[in-house]
Design a protein around this motif. Sequence first.
Motif, mmCIF file in Angstrom:
data_model
loop_
_atom_site.group_PDB
_atom_site.id
_atom_site.type_symbol
_atom_site.label_atom_id
_atom_site.label_comp_id
_atom_site.label_asym_id
_atom_site.label_seq_id
_atom_site.Cartn_x
_atom_site.Cartn_y
_atom_site.Cartn_z
ATOM 1 N N PHE A 17 0.809 -1.219 0.000
ATOM 2 C CA PHE A 17 0.000 0.000 0.000
ATOM 3 C C PHE A 17 0.843 1.270 0.000
ATOM 4 O O PHE A 17 0.339 2.348 -0.237
ATOM 5 C CB PHE A 17 -0.939 0.007 1.217
ATOM 6 N N GLU A 18 2.154 1.143 0.223
ATOM 7 C CA GLU A 18 2.983 2.341 0.406
ATOM 8 C C GLU A 18 2.905 3.289 -0.800
ATOM 9 O O GLU A 18 2.738 4.503 -0.638
ATOM 10 C CB GLU A 18 4.438 1.952 0.655
ATOM 11 N N ALA A 19 2.984 2.745 -2.009
ATOM 12 C CA ALA A 19 2.919 3.593 -3.208
ATOM 13 C C ALA A 19 1.570 4.297 -3.289
ATOM 14 O O ALA A 19 1.495 5.493 -3.608
ATOM 15 C CB ALA A 19 3.149 2.763 -4.467
ATOM 16 N N ARG A 20 0.495 3.575 -2.944
ATOM 17 C CA ARG A 20 -0.843 4.179 -2.967
ATOM 18 C C ARG A 20 -0.953 5.267 -1.897
ATOM 19 O O ARG A 20 -1.591 6.296 -2.123
ATOM 20 C CB ARG A 20 -1.915 3.098 -2.756
ATOM 21 N N LEU A 21 -0.334 5.042 -0.746
ATOM 22 C CA LEU A 21 -0.352 6.059 0.303
ATOM 23 C C LEU A 21 0.224 7.371 -0.222
ATOM 24 O O LEU A 21 -0.368 8.437 -0.040
ATOM 25 C CB LEU A 21 0.458 5.591 1.524
ATOM 26 N N TYR A 22 1.368 7.284 -0.896
ATOM 27 C CA TYR A 22 2.002 8.519 -1.368
ATOM 28 C C TYR A 22 1.224 9.151 -2.519
ATOM 29 O O TYR A 22 1.229 10.365 -2.669
ATOM 30 C CB TYR A 22 3.470 8.256 -1.714
ATOM 31 N N GLU A 23 0.521 8.339 -3.300
ATOM 32 C CA GLU A 23 -0.388 8.914 -4.313
ATOM 33 C C GLU A 23 -1.496 9.702 -3.630
ATOM 34 O O GLU A 23 -1.843 10.814 -4.044
ATOM 35 C CB GLU A 23 -1.019 7.796 -5.164
ATOM 36 N N LEU A 24 -2.082 9.111 -2.588
ATOM 37 C CA LEU A 24 -3.141 9.796 -1.833
ATOM 38 C C LEU A 24 -2.618 11.090 -1.213
ATOM 39 O O LEU A 24 -3.285 12.130 -1.245
ATOM 40 C CB LEU A 24 -3.676 8.885 -0.720
ATOM 41 N N LEU A 25 -1.407 11.025 -0.657
ATOM 42 C CA LEU A 25 -0.840 12.220 -0.028
ATOM 43 C C LEU A 25 -0.585 13.320 -1.057
ATOM 44 O O LEU A 25 -0.791 14.507 -0.772
ATOM 45 C CB LEU A 25 0.455 11.872 0.718
ATOM 46 N N ALA A 26 -0.168 12.948 -2.262
ATOM 47 C CA ALA A 26 0.033 13.947 -3.321
ATOM 48 C C ALA A 26 -1.285 14.624 -3.664
ATOM 49 O O ALA A 26 -1.343 15.845 -3.864
ATOM 50 C CB ALA A 26 0.643 13.292 -4.559
ATOM 51 N N GLU A 27 -2.385 13.845 -3.691
ATOM 52 C CA GLU A 27 -3.715 14.435 -3.941
ATOM 53 C C GLU A 27 -4.113 15.356 -2.789
ATOM 54 O O GLU A 27 -4.573 16.481 -3.011
ATOM 55 C CB GLU A 27 -4.766 13.323 -4.066
ATOM 56 N N ILE A 28 -3.937 14.865 -1.566
ATOM 57 C CA ILE A 28 -4.309 15.647 -0.377
ATOM 58 C C ILE A 28 -3.503 16.947 -0.326
ATOM 59 O O ILE A 28 -4.007 18.001 0.076
ATOM 60 C CB ILE A 28 -4.085 14.800 0.896
ATOM 61 N N ASN A 29 -2.241 16.886 -0.778
ATOM 62 C CA ASN A 29 -1.357 18.044 -0.747
ATOM 63 C C ASN A 29 -1.841 19.178 -1.656
ATOM 64 O O ASN A 29 -1.441 20.335 -1.498
ATOM 65 C CB ASN A 29 0.056 17.610 -1.136
ATOM 66 N N ASN A 30 -2.729 18.874 -2.605
ATOM 67 C CA ASN A 30 -3.321 19.936 -3.434
ATOM 68 C C ASN A 30 -4.253 20.818 -2.623
ATOM 69 O O ASN A 30 -4.517 21.968 -2.990
ATOM 70 C CB ASN A 30 -4.116 19.321 -4.603
ATOM 71 N N ASP A 31 -4.765 20.274 -1.502
ATOM 72 C CA ASP A 31 -5.737 21.007 -0.686
ATOM 73 C C ASP A 31 -5.161 21.511 0.633
ATOM 74 O O ASP A 31 -5.702 22.438 1.235
ATOM 75 C CB ASP A 31 -6.938 20.108 -0.359
ATOM 76 N N CYS A 32 -4.115 20.881 1.118
ATOM 77 C CA CYS A 32 -3.598 21.291 2.430
ATOM 78 C C CYS A 32 -2.121 20.955 2.554
ATOM 79 O O CYS A 32 -1.566 20.223 1.734
ATOM 80 C CB CYS A 32 -4.393 20.609 3.551
ATOM 81 N N ALA A 33 -1.496 21.511 3.584
ATOM 82 C CA ALA A 33 -0.084 21.213 3.855
ATOM 83 C C ALA A 33 0.021 19.856 4.552
ATOM 84 O O ALA A 33 -0.925 19.405 5.209
ATOM 85 C CB ALA A 33 0.520 22.302 4.731
ATOM 86 N N ILE A 34 1.177 19.217 4.398
ATOM 87 C CA ILE A 34 1.429 17.922 5.037
ATOM 88 C C ILE A 34 2.758 17.986 5.775
ATOM 89 O O ILE A 34 3.746 18.514 5.250
ATOM 90 C CB ILE A 34 1.475 16.790 3.993
ATOM 91 N N ILE A 35 2.763 17.469 7.001
ATOM 92 C CA ILE A 35 4.005 17.265 7.750
ATOM 93 C C ILE A 35 4.146 15.762 7.934
ATOM 94 O O ILE A 35 3.281 15.110 8.536
ATOM 95 C CB ILE A 35 3.976 17.963 9.126
ATOM 96 N N LEU A 36 5.219 15.193 7.395
ATOM 97 C CA LEU A 36 5.440 13.744 7.429
ATOM 98 C C LEU A 36 6.671 13.454 8.281
ATOM 99 O O LEU A 36 7.786 13.849 7.927
ATOM 100 C CB LEU A 36 5.634 13.215 6.006
ATOM 101 N N VAL A 37 6.463 12.792 9.413
ATOM 102 C CA VAL A 37 7.562 12.439 10.311
ATOM 103 C C VAL A 37 7.990 11.010 9.991
ATOM 104 O O VAL A 37 7.157 10.104 9.947
ATOM 105 C CB VAL A 37 7.105 12.510 11.786
ATOM 106 N N SER A 38 9.283 10.803 9.736
ATOM 107 C CA SER A 38 9.722 9.459 9.380
ATOM 108 C C SER A 38 11.217 9.283 9.602
ATOM 109 O O SER A 38 11.988 10.225 9.490
ATOM 110 C CB SER A 38 9.399 9.173 7.912
ATOM 111 N N HIS A 39 11.598 8.040 9.915
ATOM 112 C CA HIS A 39 13.031 7.718 9.967
ATOM 113 C C HIS A 39 13.465 7.111 8.627
ATOM 114 O O HIS A 39 14.635 6.839 8.420
ATOM 115 C CB HIS A 39 13.306 6.729 11.105
ATOM 116 N N ASP A 40 12.506 6.909 7.712
ATOM 117 C CA ASP A 40 12.781 6.300 6.411
ATOM 118 C C ASP A 40 13.220 7.403 5.436
ATOM 119 O O ASP A 40 12.442 7.904 4.634
ATOM 120 C CB ASP A 40 11.517 5.584 5.920
#
Length: 261
Positions: free
Chosen positions: A177-200
């Motif tokens: 699902f990881e690739a789909r997650l980032y596709e969704l986040l790219a769509e969501i990013n058109n409407d709002c800011a995103i802060i992604l916390v990760s060690h990856d």
Amino acid sequence: MKPLIEIRDLSAGYEGRQVLRDVNLTVYERDFLGVIGPNGGGKTTLIKCILGLLKPTGGKITFHMSDGTQTTNSNDRPTLGYLPQYNTIDRKFPISVEEVILSGLSVQQKLYARFTHEQREKGRAIIERMGLEGLEKRAIGQLSGGQLQRALLGRAIISDPSVVILDEPSTYIDKRFEARLYELLAEINNDCAIILVSHDIGTVLQQVKSIACVNESLDYHPDTGITSEWLERNFHCPIELLGHGTLPHRILGEHHHHDHA
């Protein structure tokens, strides 16, 4: 670019131990900020301060409202969506996918309060957007990691937040699902800011527009074209650079870590 959250000279900690000091950061409209850093460096502490779950010991956080006003009161701040870490979720809690998503509509609304027809319709649209059709009544304990992540992401965005914060989303361990997650986040990013916390680091560099490394203090990089030297300086250990972004530069004054003896 309009600022949404301005953090100035922030310090914070727990039980007398300082975790963050002199942190400065601005989150802009439609930003996609990756927050990286070593374990124990203060990434989650920073998120808790932004969400109002932890009171800073110094400095201030200013939220810019959609009507042009500003506030430093976390209770009156603009709507923030939040996807918590996997290990904070009680999967035995008797709640369905639909109930999880609808619970994001209002922090004030009781979990089992009656939702309006419009709210339920909005919930249905989010369920479809997250690819969870047919699972509406399923208990969260029966979901795969990726399905649970999508349900919680739906909860985070249903209230039309100005910023969505994701804390270590890769811990949901569903690589398919990881690739789909980032596709969704790219769509969501058109409407709002995103802060992604990760060690990856490698994955983060491929996806985000700007990077902040939190290791007690914070070092900001206005784009993702960062060097292995920058990472080694901030993580204090050699790191092989896995990704390299090609997104536009964003200009912001640099912040440097203090050298501690």
